[in-house]
Design an enzyme around this catalytic site. Structure first.
Site, PDB file in Angstrom:
ATOM      1  N   ASP A  18       0.713  -1.260  -0.022  1.00 54.44           N
ATOM      2  CA  ASP A  18       0.010  -0.027   0.054  1.00 54.44           C
ATOM      3  C   ASP A  18       0.901   1.196  -0.005  1.00 54.44           C
ATOM      4  O   ASP A  18       2.145   1.015   0.326  1.00 54.44           O
ATOM      5  CB  ASP A  18      -0.758   0.063   1.202  1.00 54.44           C
ATOM      6  CG  ASP A  18      -1.854   1.197   1.450  1.00 54.44           C
ATOM      7  OD1 ASP A  18      -2.078   1.557   0.263  1.00 54.44           O
ATOM      8  OD2 ASP A  18      -1.926   1.682   2.616  1.00 54.44           O
ATOM      9  N   SER A  19       0.280   2.429  -0.136  1.00 56.74           N
ATOM     10  CA  SER A  19       1.063   3.709  -0.051  1.00 56.74           C
ATOM     11  C   SER A  19       1.508   4.029   1.421  1.00 56.74           C
ATOM     12  O   SER A  19       2.095   4.917   1.621  1.00 56.74           O
ATOM     13  CB  SER A  19       0.267   4.863  -0.445  1.00 56.74           C
ATOM     14  OG  SER A  19      -0.979   5.056   0.360  1.00 56.74           O
ATOM     15  N   CYS A  81      -4.480  -1.348  -1.692  1.00 56.15           N
ATOM     16  CA  CYS A  81      -4.655   0.007  -1.973  1.00 56.15           C
ATOM     17  C   CYS A  81      -5.720   0.514  -3.344  1.00 56.15           C
ATOM     18  O   CYS A  81      -5.230   0.081  -4.372  1.00 56.15           O
ATOM     19  CB  CYS A  81      -3.109   0.763  -2.515  1.00 56.15           C
ATOM     20  SG  CYS A  81      -3.334   2.376  -2.646  1.00 56.15           S
ATOM     21  N   THR A  83      -6.362   3.137  -4.460  1.00 53.68           N
ATOM     22  CA  THR A  83      -5.703   4.138  -5.394  1.00 53.68           C
ATOM     23  C   THR A  83      -4.844   3.352  -6.398  1.00 53.68           C
ATOM     24  O   THR A  83      -4.843   3.513  -7.802  1.00 53.68           O
ATOM     25  CB  THR A  83      -4.813   5.136  -4.888  1.00 53.68           C
ATOM     26  OG1 THR A  83      -5.899   5.463  -3.773  1.00 53.68           O
ATOM     27  CG2 THR A  83      -4.565   6.211  -5.670  1.00 53.68           C
ATOM     28  N   GLU A 160      -2.210   7.968   8.197  1.00 55.56           N
ATOM     29  CA  GLU A 160      -1.071   7.598   8.008  1.00 55.56           C
ATOM     30  C   GLU A 160      -0.320   8.126   9.470  1.00 55.56           C
ATOM     31  O   GLU A 160       1.021   7.473   9.940  1.00 55.56           O
ATOM     32  CB  GLU A 160      -0.340   7.855   6.815  1.00 55.56           C
ATOM     33  CG  GLU A 160       1.017   7.565   6.393  1.00 55.56           C
ATOM     34  CD  GLU A 160       1.133   6.012   6.282  1.00 55.56           C
ATOM     35  OE1 GLU A 160      -0.062   5.421   5.764  1.00 55.56           O
ATOM     36  OE2 GLU A 160       2.249   5.403   6.268  1.00 55.56           O
ATOM     37  N   CYS A 191     -11.017   3.465   0.527  1.00 53.78           N
ATOM     38  CA  CYS A 191      -9.525   3.816   0.902  1.00 53.78           C
ATOM     39  C   CYS A 191      -9.069   2.672   1.980  1.00 53.78           C
ATOM     40  O   CYS A 191      -9.930   2.636   3.041  1.00 53.78           O
ATOM     41  CB  CYS A 191      -9.409   5.138   1.057  1.00 53.78           C
ATOM     42  SG  CYS A 191      -7.471   5.284   1.690  1.00 53.78           S
ATOM     43  N   THR A 192      -8.014   2.178   1.812  1.00 50.50           N
ATOM     44  CA  THR A 192      -7.714   1.178   2.818  1.00 50.50           C
ATOM     45  C   THR A 192      -7.179   1.506   4.126  1.00 50.50           C
ATOM     46  O   THR A 192      -7.129   0.986   5.297  1.00 50.50           O
ATOM     47  CB  THR A 192      -6.644  -0.164   2.418  1.00 50.50           C
ATOM     48  OG1 THR A 192      -5.541   0.754   1.939  1.00 50.50           O
ATOM     49  CG2 THR A 192      -7.254  -1.026   1.280  1.00 50.50           C
ATOM     50  N   HIS A 193      -6.944   2.853   4.075  1.00 45.71           N
ATOM     51  CA  HIS A 193      -6.628   3.560   5.455  1.00 45.71           C
ATOM     52  C   HIS A 193      -7.906   3.750   6.421  1.00 45.71           C
ATOM     53  O   HIS A 193      -7.785   3.938   7.622  1.00 45.71           O
ATOM     54  CB  HIS A 193      -6.087   4.947   5.263  1.00 45.71           C
ATOM     55  CG  HIS A 193      -4.637   4.921   4.671  1.00 45.71           C
ATOM     56  ND1 HIS A 193      -4.136   4.421   3.617  1.00 45.71           N
ATOM     57  CD2 HIS A 193      -3.613   5.278   5.458  1.00 45.71           C
ATOM     58  CE1 HIS A 193      -2.636   4.480   3.483  1.00 45.71           C
ATOM     59  NE2 HIS A 193      -2.294   5.093   4.556  1.00 45.71           N
TER      60      HIS A 193
END
Ligand code: DGL
Length: 263
Positions: A18-19, A81, A83, A160, A191-193
Site C-alpha cells: 500500500d502507499s 490500495c 488508488t 498515516e 480507501c484501505t486507510h
C-alpha cells in the site's frame, strides 16, 4: 519465508503493499482467512499519499515494489490500495501474466445488496473516484441507488500519521462528511486507510453500516491461490513481515500497532 514443504520446494510468500499503513486493514483480513501463509507487507510510506500523485508516479512506485517482491520470492501480490489498484493493476497484470496480482476496489456491490441502499456514501481518494474503474463500478451496481462520492482529500495522510484520537482528525471528518449525518443508508470505505477510523467516522455520520473490500479480497486470494496450486502445504502458523520505504525510527512499530489494533 523459507518454509520448505516435505518435498523440499519453497512455498514462497504473498506480497502485500500500500502507499503506507492503510493496507494493513486488508492484511488483517488476509491473515485471518489464510493463517498458514507467509505474508510480507510493504508500506510505501515515503511516498504517501498516493492520492495526490500522478498516474505515472503511482504506476512507477507500484511496478518497482512488485519487481522487488518477485525477486525475493513472492508467489502472488495483493495491491492493498484502492488508488494503486485503479491506476496500476491492469498494466501490472499485462506485464506479468504468470503472477497472480489481486487488487481492492470500493465495496459498492455489498453495499447495494444491503437494505436499505437508497443513498450510499463512498469515501475514497480523489484519484480513485476520478478514474473509469470507479465509474464503471458505480454504473454496474449503483443503478437503483444514489451514489454520493466524496473525495476525502488529506484523510489517508492524516491517518498515516497515527494519533487517531486527536481533535484535528475529528474536525477533518466533520468537514469532509459531516453534512451527510442521518442522510445516507450506508458508507463504503474506498480507501484501505479508512477502516482504522471507522469509530471516528461513525461519531460524525451516525450509526450506519460500513463496507470495505478487505474480506472480499481475502476470500478472492484464497480462491486464486487454490486455483493456481499455490496454497502453502504448511499447517503451521504463517509469518507476517513488515517493511517500509520510510527509513525512520518507529515506522515498523506503528505498522505492528495498526496490525494489532482493536477496531
Ligand atoms: N490506502 C490507499 C487507498 O486505498 C491510498 C491512500 C493514499 O495514499 O492516498 O486508496
Amino acid at each position: 519465508m523459507d518454509k520448505a514443504c516435505s518435498d523440499g520446494h519453497d512455498d514462497g510468500f504473498v506480497g502485500v503493499f500500500d502507499s503506507g499503513l492503510g493496507g494493513i486493514s486488508v492484511l488483517r483480513c488476509l491473515t485471518a482467512e489464510l493463517p498458514h501463509e507467509d505474508f510480507v507487507f510493504f508500506g510505501d510510506s515515503a511516498h504517501n499519499p498516493y492520492g495526490d500523485k500522478s498516474n505515472e508516479q503511482i504506476l512507477g512506485y507500484s511496478r518497482s515494489i512488485v519487481e522487488d517482491m518477485v525477486a525475493e520470492g513472492a508467489k502472488a501480490i495483493v495491491i492493498a490500495c484502492n488508488t494503486a489498484t485503479s491506476v496500476a493493476a491492469a498494466t501490472l497484470r499485462a506485464e506479468r501474466p504468470d503472477l497472480p496480482i489481486l487488487g481492492v476496489e470500493p465495496a459498492l456491490k455489498p453495499a447495494t445488496e444491503h437494505d436499505p441502499h437508497r443513498r450510499i456514501l463512498v469515501m475514497a481518494t480523489p484519484v480513485t473516484l476520478k478514474l473509469d474503474k470507479f465509474h464503471r463500478l458505480a454504473e454496474e451496481y449503483g443503478s437503483d441507488s444514489e451514489v454520493i462520492a466524496v473525495p476525502c482529500v488529506g484523510l489517508a495522510h492524516r491517518i498515516e500519521q497515527g494519533e487517531l484520537e486527536a481533535p484535528d482528525l475529528h474536525e477533518l471528518l466533520v468537514d469532509l462528511v459531516g453534512q451527510y449525518r442521518d442522510k445516507v443508508d450506508s458508507v463504503v470505505l474506498g480507501c484501505t486507510h479508512y477502516p482504522f477510523v471507522v469509530r471516528q467516522i461513525r461519531e460524525v455520520l451516525g450509526d450506519v453500516p460500513f463496507f470495505d473490500g478487505g474480506e472480499g479480497t481475502a476470500r478472492h486470494l484464497h480462491e486464486v491461490l487454490r486455483e493456481h496450486g499455490l496454497l502453502t502445504c504448511s499447517m503451521g502458523e504463517g509469518s507476517v513481515t513488515f517493511r517500509s520505504s520510510l527509513n525512520e525510527p518507529g515506522v515498523l512499530d506503528r505498522y505492528q500497532r495498526f496490525f494489532d489494533m482493536e477496531l
